[in-house]
Motif scaffolding. Structure first.
Motif, PDB file in Angstrom:
ATOM      1  N   GLY A 282     -28.930  24.631  16.620  1.00 42.46           N
ATOM      2  CA  GLY A 282     -28.047  25.783  16.783  1.00 42.46           C
ATOM      3  C   GLY A 282     -28.490  27.041  16.083  1.00 42.46           C
ATOM      4  N   ILE A 295     -23.263  28.257  15.705  1.00 41.04           N
ATOM      5  CA  ILE A 295     -23.097  28.082  17.148  1.00 41.04           C
ATOM      6  C   ILE A 295     -24.026  26.951  17.560  1.00 41.04           C
ATOM      7  N   ASP A 299     -23.215  25.532  22.930  1.00 39.86           N
ATOM      8  CA  ASP A 299     -22.173  26.554  23.063  1.00 39.86           C
ATOM      9  C   ASP A 299     -22.734  27.958  23.225  1.00 39.86           C
ATOM     10  N   LEU A 300     -24.033  28.053  23.528  1.00 36.83           N
ATOM     11  CA  LEU A 300     -24.656  29.362  23.733  1.00 36.83           C
ATOM     12  C   LEU A 300     -24.469  29.861  25.171  1.00 36.83           C
ATOM     13  N   VAL A 321     -19.163  36.483  19.298  1.00 41.15           N
ATOM     14  CA  VAL A 321     -18.794  35.069  19.126  1.00 41.15           C
ATOM     15  C   VAL A 321     -17.280  34.923  19.148  1.00 41.15           C
ATOM     16  N   SER A 334     -17.103  26.917  12.932  1.00 41.10           N
ATOM     17  CA  SER A 334     -17.795  26.631  14.196  1.00 41.10           C
ATOM     18  C   SER A 334     -17.526  27.767  15.169  1.00 41.10           C
ATOM     19  N   LEU A 335     -18.599  28.309  15.724  1.00 40.57           N
ATOM     20  CA  LEU A 335     -18.486  29.459  16.626  1.00 40.57           C
ATOM     21  C   LEU A 335     -19.007  29.099  18.010  1.00 40.57           C
ATOM     22  N   GLY A 336     -18.595  29.895  18.985  1.00 40.77           N
ATOM     23  CA  GLY A 336     -19.102  29.740  20.352  1.00 40.77           C
ATOM     24  C   GLY A 336     -19.448  31.089  20.930  1.00 40.77           C
ATOM     25  N   HIS A 337     -20.395  31.104  21.844  1.00 39.17           N
ATOM     26  CA  HIS A 337     -20.743  32.344  22.547  1.00 39.17           C
ATOM     27  C   HIS A 337     -20.373  32.250  24.021  1.00 39.17           C
TER      28      HIS A 337
END
Length: 472
Positions: A282, A295, A299-300, A321, A334-337
């Motif tokens: 990640g 990320i 989740d990219l 994000v 926890s992040l997502g794009h």
């Protein structure tokens, strides 16, 4: 007589007659002897003329019988005197003895002190309890200093001296009230990659480790935060008076960014951060100093097949994000794009339903099959090798355009399996079914006469066939 003086080492008076190249001419018992410039005194001589016309004591140090040359020395007598004084002084030396001496020579590593014919060395670390960059900051040539004998070798030719030992240790003078949690001010005296040493009292230093300089989780060099000579404020983190160690922290004087994390970065909130570094699984994104989130590679993007995060973005990039999860206890974000956009595979699920037919191009062909690209560039399908066969028996090649039928659609794994062969084979099956259906229909609508004729006709045909078979 001169030969006897050389053999016995007896001291003789000589008259300095004149100067000559490299020294002086001395009359010894009517013989002209040579006094080299280096043998006049233990110190270098600048003015030779001051000795002309004087009677001085000498020692005959060398004779060359062949050329009848005689060499004399006055320095040898001085050295003998000094050696005698040295032995007398050395015999009286004891560890811990305090003496007075004169600074004779200053070097980068220490100071040589003349104790009255005997030299001793004060190492740079023994000059002061505070850090010293160069001994010239403390002493100068010719200065009279008090020193203590720390050590010497068996012959007492190497004498180790100290100055700071004559003063009380700074830790003994450190305030008894100082405790963990106190705020202190000090000057940065030494800088290393791992931290900075700060003098909080004369001769008392504390270490600020680089990890205690900022709430940021990205460890940098201490030089990014402070430099030598800076006055800094810090908090006492640990204090060990027995081992004389203090550890300090700078970041503790500012608010911990994680203290109100839930209000600033609630789950579902959108932000822009800076790409800090990659791992195989990640991307770490910094939302602010001390707040990092991860990320995961999955989740990219909804559609791109990413093997390594560096294919998607670069360190230093600004990336939008959304917060997916927040664990305040573990300080994990926890992040997502990809979640910033709708999942296109929701509509693809309907469009590319199993059994639907679409025009596509074989972009890659290999042993096991082919990659097929449809009008939606995000959708890349796989066609097994056996299902690439055309109606004429040939196989689809790279770059060929053809119709493909979806035989499997998996939204979770973004997998689409198609078949070209299935299209025309299904048509063949359909035609066969239609023909069978028509024949059944014709038989059911005929009259009884037709049925009878058909039966008779069938018998005639069978009889004719029987004759041919018998003939054979």
């Amino acid at each position: 007589r001169v030969n006897e003086l050389h053999e016995t080492g007896e001291i003789v008076n000589g008259f300095v007659k004149s100067r000559t190249k490299g020294g002086m001419i001395v009359d010894v018992h009517g013989i002209e002897a040579f006094l080299p410039g280096s043998q006049i005194d233990v110190k270098p001589i600048k003015d030779y003329d001051q000795f002309v016309g004087k009677t001085m004591e000498f020692k005959v140090v060398k004779i060359n019988p062949e050329f009848k040359n005689v060499v004399v020395s006055h320095k040898a007598l001085i050295e003998a005197d000094i050696e005698g004084q040295k032995k007398e002084i050395i015999a009286q030396l004891e560890k811990g003895q305090v003496l007075e001496g004169t600074v004779k020579n200053i070097t980068s590593y220490g100071v040589f002190v003349d104790l009255g014919g005997v030299d001793g060395l004060i190492h740079i670390t023994d000059l002061s309890w505070s850090r010293v960059n160069h001994p010239s900051e403390i002493l100068e040539d010719g200065q009279t200093v008090k020193v203590v004998i720390l050590d010497f070798d068996d012959e007492k030719t190497r004498i180790q001296l100290g100055m700071k030992q004559l003063e009380a240790h700074p830790w003994d003078a450190l305030s008894a009230d100082m405790k963990v949690g106190d705020k202190v001010k000090g000057k940065v005296v030494v800088l290393a990659d791992y931290g900075a040493f700060v003098e909080v009292a004369p001769g008392v230093e504390g270490l600020i480790h680089v990890s205690e300089m900022s709430w940021s989780t990205h460890l940098r060099s201490a030089g990014d935060f402070v430099k030598v000579g800076d006055t800094v404020e810090a908090e006492v983190l640990t204090l060990d008076r027995e081992d004389r160690k203090i550890s300090l922290g700078m970041k503790q004087l500012s608010q911990d960014p994680w203290s109100n994390i839930e209000a600033k970065y609630p789950v579902g909130s959108e932000h822009t951060g800076t790409v800090r570094n990659f791992t195989n699984f990640g991307v770490f994104v910094e939302l602010e100093e001390g707040i990092d989130g991860l990320i995961y590679i999955s989740d990219l993007s909804w559609t791109k097949k990413i093997k390594h995060p560096s294919e998607f973005c670069a360190v230093g990039d600004q990336l939008k994000v959304v917060v997916l999860e927040l664990d305040t206890a573990a300080r994990r974000l926890s992040l997502g794009h990809k979640q910033l956009q709708e999942n296109p595979w929701d509509k693809f699920e309907t469009k590319y339903a199993e059994g639907s037919v679409h025009a596509g191009q074989a972009t890659e062909v290999f042993d096991k099959g082919a990659q097929v690209q449809f009008e939606d560039v995000e959708v890349e399908a796989f066609c097994p090798s056996r299902l690439l066969e055309k109606e004429d028996g040939s196989k689809i090649k790279k770059g060929d355009n053809a119709d493909f039928k979806v035989i499997e659609f998996n939204k979770e794994f973004k997998r689409v399996v198609v078949s070209h062969t299935g299209i025309f084979r299904d048509e063949e099956k359909k035609n066969v079914r239609e023909q069978t259906s028509n024949q059944s229909s014709n038989k059911s609508t005929g009259s009884s006469q037709n049925e009878e004729k058909s039966t008779l006709g069938d018998l005639d045909v069978l009889a004719e066939l029987k004759k041919k078979m018998e003939g054979k």
